[in-house]
Design a protein around this motif. Structure first.
Motif, PDB file in Angstrom:
ATOM      1  N   HIS A 110       0.838  -1.188   0.000  1.00 30.32           N
ATOM      2  CA  HIS A 110       0.000   0.000   0.000  1.00 30.32           C
ATOM      3  C   HIS A 110       0.879   1.246   0.000  1.00 30.32           C
ATOM      4  O   HIS A 110       2.104   1.163   0.128  1.00 30.32           O
ATOM      5  CB  HIS A 110      -0.916   0.007   1.231  1.00 30.32           C
ATOM      6  N   PRO A 114      -2.531   8.731   0.145  1.00 32.86           N
ATOM      7  CA  PRO A 114      -3.983   8.916   0.057  1.00 32.86           C
ATOM      8  C   PRO A 114      -4.674   8.913   1.418  1.00 32.86           C
ATOM      9  O   PRO A 114      -5.784   9.435   1.547  1.00 32.86           O
ATOM     10  CB  PRO A 114      -4.441   7.716  -0.790  1.00 32.86           C
ATOM     11  N   SER A 115      -4.043   8.326   2.422  1.00 34.99           N
ATOM     12  CA  SER A 115      -4.621   8.325   3.767  1.00 34.99           C
ATOM     13  C   SER A 115      -4.152   9.530   4.581  1.00 34.99           C
ATOM     14  O   SER A 115      -4.502   9.663   5.758  1.00 34.99           O
ATOM     15  CB  SER A 115      -4.248   7.032   4.499  1.00 34.99           C
ATOM     16  N   LYS A 154      -6.867   1.006  -4.545  1.00 30.95           N
ATOM     17  CA  LYS A 154      -8.201   1.315  -4.027  1.00 30.95           C
ATOM     18  C   LYS A 154      -8.085   1.734  -2.567  1.00 30.95           C
ATOM     19  O   LYS A 154      -7.346   1.122  -1.784  1.00 30.95           O
ATOM     20  CB  LYS A 154      -9.123   0.097  -4.142  1.00 30.95           C
ATOM     21  N   GLN A 155      -8.821   2.772  -2.209  1.00 31.64           N
ATOM     22  CA  GLN A 155      -8.862   3.206  -0.821  1.00 31.64           C
ATOM     23  C   GLN A 155      -9.809   2.291  -0.051  1.00 31.64           C
ATOM     24  O   GLN A 155     -10.956   2.094  -0.438  1.00 31.64           O
ATOM     25  CB  GLN A 155      -9.333   4.652  -0.731  1.00 31.64           C
ATOM     26  N   TYR A 160      -4.753   2.650   1.493  1.00 29.35           N
ATOM     27  CA  TYR A 160      -4.766   2.630   0.031  1.00 29.35           C
ATOM     28  C   TYR A 160      -3.975   1.416  -0.451  1.00 29.35           C
ATOM     29  O   TYR A 160      -2.748   1.421  -0.503  1.00 29.35           O
ATOM     30  CB  TYR A 160      -4.160   3.921  -0.515  1.00 29.35           C
TER      31      TYR A 160
END
Length: 238
Positions: A110, A114-115, A154-155, A160
Motif C-alpha cells: 500500500h 492517500p490516507s 483502491k482506498q 490505500y
C-alpha cells in the motif's frame, strides 16, 4: 546534541532513510522494558482487550516525547527539508504476531499518501520498540517506488491498497530499537508477517510542512479527523 547518523537508505533517491541516535535508542529501550513489565502483564485471553492495551502505548508520555524530540525535528529539517514541521496524525501502534492478539494480521502492499492527503513534502517517521530482523515480523518496502507517484489502487478502511500485489524489488528492513525509518508517503510497503514465535511492535507518526505552498493552496486539508464515541462509557458497566 549530536545530529542523527544515517544507517542506510537515501530519502530522495530511494524513498527511505534509516537514522540513528544513541539517546533516542536508549529512550526506546526504556519504553520496551516498561511495555514488557506493565502492558504485557495486563494481557489476557481476550484479544480485543489486548489490542486496546497495545494502542495505549501510543499515549505513553515517553513515546510522545520521542516523536517530538529535538533530534527528530532536526532530522526532518536536514533530511526531508521540512521548514515548519507539524504532526498531522497521531502516533499509531503496529503490533504484528502469530499469537491470538496479532492473528498474523498485516496490510498488503500500500501507499500512505492517500490516507494523509496533506503536504507533498510529508514523511512518515517509523520506529520499533525492539530490534527488527529479516527473520521475524517487520516491514517490507520497495526502494525507489515513490518515484512513480501514486500507483493504481483502491482506498479501503485500512488504507490505500495497490491493485497489483506482485511487486518486485522489495526489501525487508532491518532496524534496531529506537532507530528511525523516514519514508516518503508514496513509498510502496507492506507488513511482513511471520509464523515464527515472538512479536513486533512498531510506532509511526506522520509529519508535514506548514511552509508547503502546495498544501497552502489546498487550504491545508488533512484526512485526519477527531472522532468521539459518546457511548463507550457504558461498556463494561453492566
Amino acid at each position: 546534541m549530536q545530529p542523527m547518523s544515517i544507517v542506510q537508505g537515501d530519502l530522495a533517491r530511494l524513498g527511505y532513510v534509516v537514522l540513528a541516535s544513541e539517546a533516542l535508542q536508549a529512550r526506546m529501550r526504556a519504553v520496551k522494558a516498561r511495555f514488557e513489565q506493565r502492558f504485557l502483564a495486563q494481557f489476557t485471553t481476550d484479544a480485543v482487550r489486548n489490542r486496546h492495551i497495545v494502542k495505549l502505548l501510543a499515549e505513553d508520555i515517553d513515546v510522545k516525547r520521542f516523536f517530538s524530540s529535538e533530534e527528530l525535528v532536526d532530522a526532518l529539517r536536514a533530511h526531508v527539508s521540512i521548514v515548519e514541521p507539524v504532526q498531522t496524525g497521531p502516533v499509531v501502534t503496529h503490533y504484528t504476531a502469530s499469537d491470538l492478539t496479532g492473528n498474523n494480521y498485516g496490510l498488503p502492499f500500500h501507499q500512505d499518501w492517500p490516507s494523509m492527503g496533506t503536504s507533498t513534502r510529508g514523511v512518515i517517521a517509523w520506529t520499533s520498540i525492539g530490534d527488527i530482523s529479516r527473520a521475524g515480523p517487520g516491514l517490507r518496502i520497495v526502494p525507489g517506488s515513490q518515484a512513480r507517484g501514486l500507483w493504481p489502487g483502491k482506498q479501503t478502511d485500512s488504507g490505500y491498497v495497490l491493485d497489483d500485489q506482485e511487486v518486485t524489488g522489495a526489501l525487508d528492513v532491518e532496524v534496531q530499537a529506537g532507530q528511525i525509518l523516514l519514508m516518503s508517503p508514496f513509498l510502496v510497503h507492506k507488513t511482513k508477517v511471520s509464523d515464527e514465535p515472538g512479536w513486533k511492535l512498531s510506532l509511526s507518526c506522520r509529519f508535514d510542512d506548514f511552509a508547503c505552498e502546495t498544501w497552502n493552496r489546498r487550504n491545508f486539508v488533512s484526512a485526519y479527523r477527531t472522532a468521539v464515541d459518546r457511548g463507550v462509557y457504558l461498556q463494561g458497566c453492566e
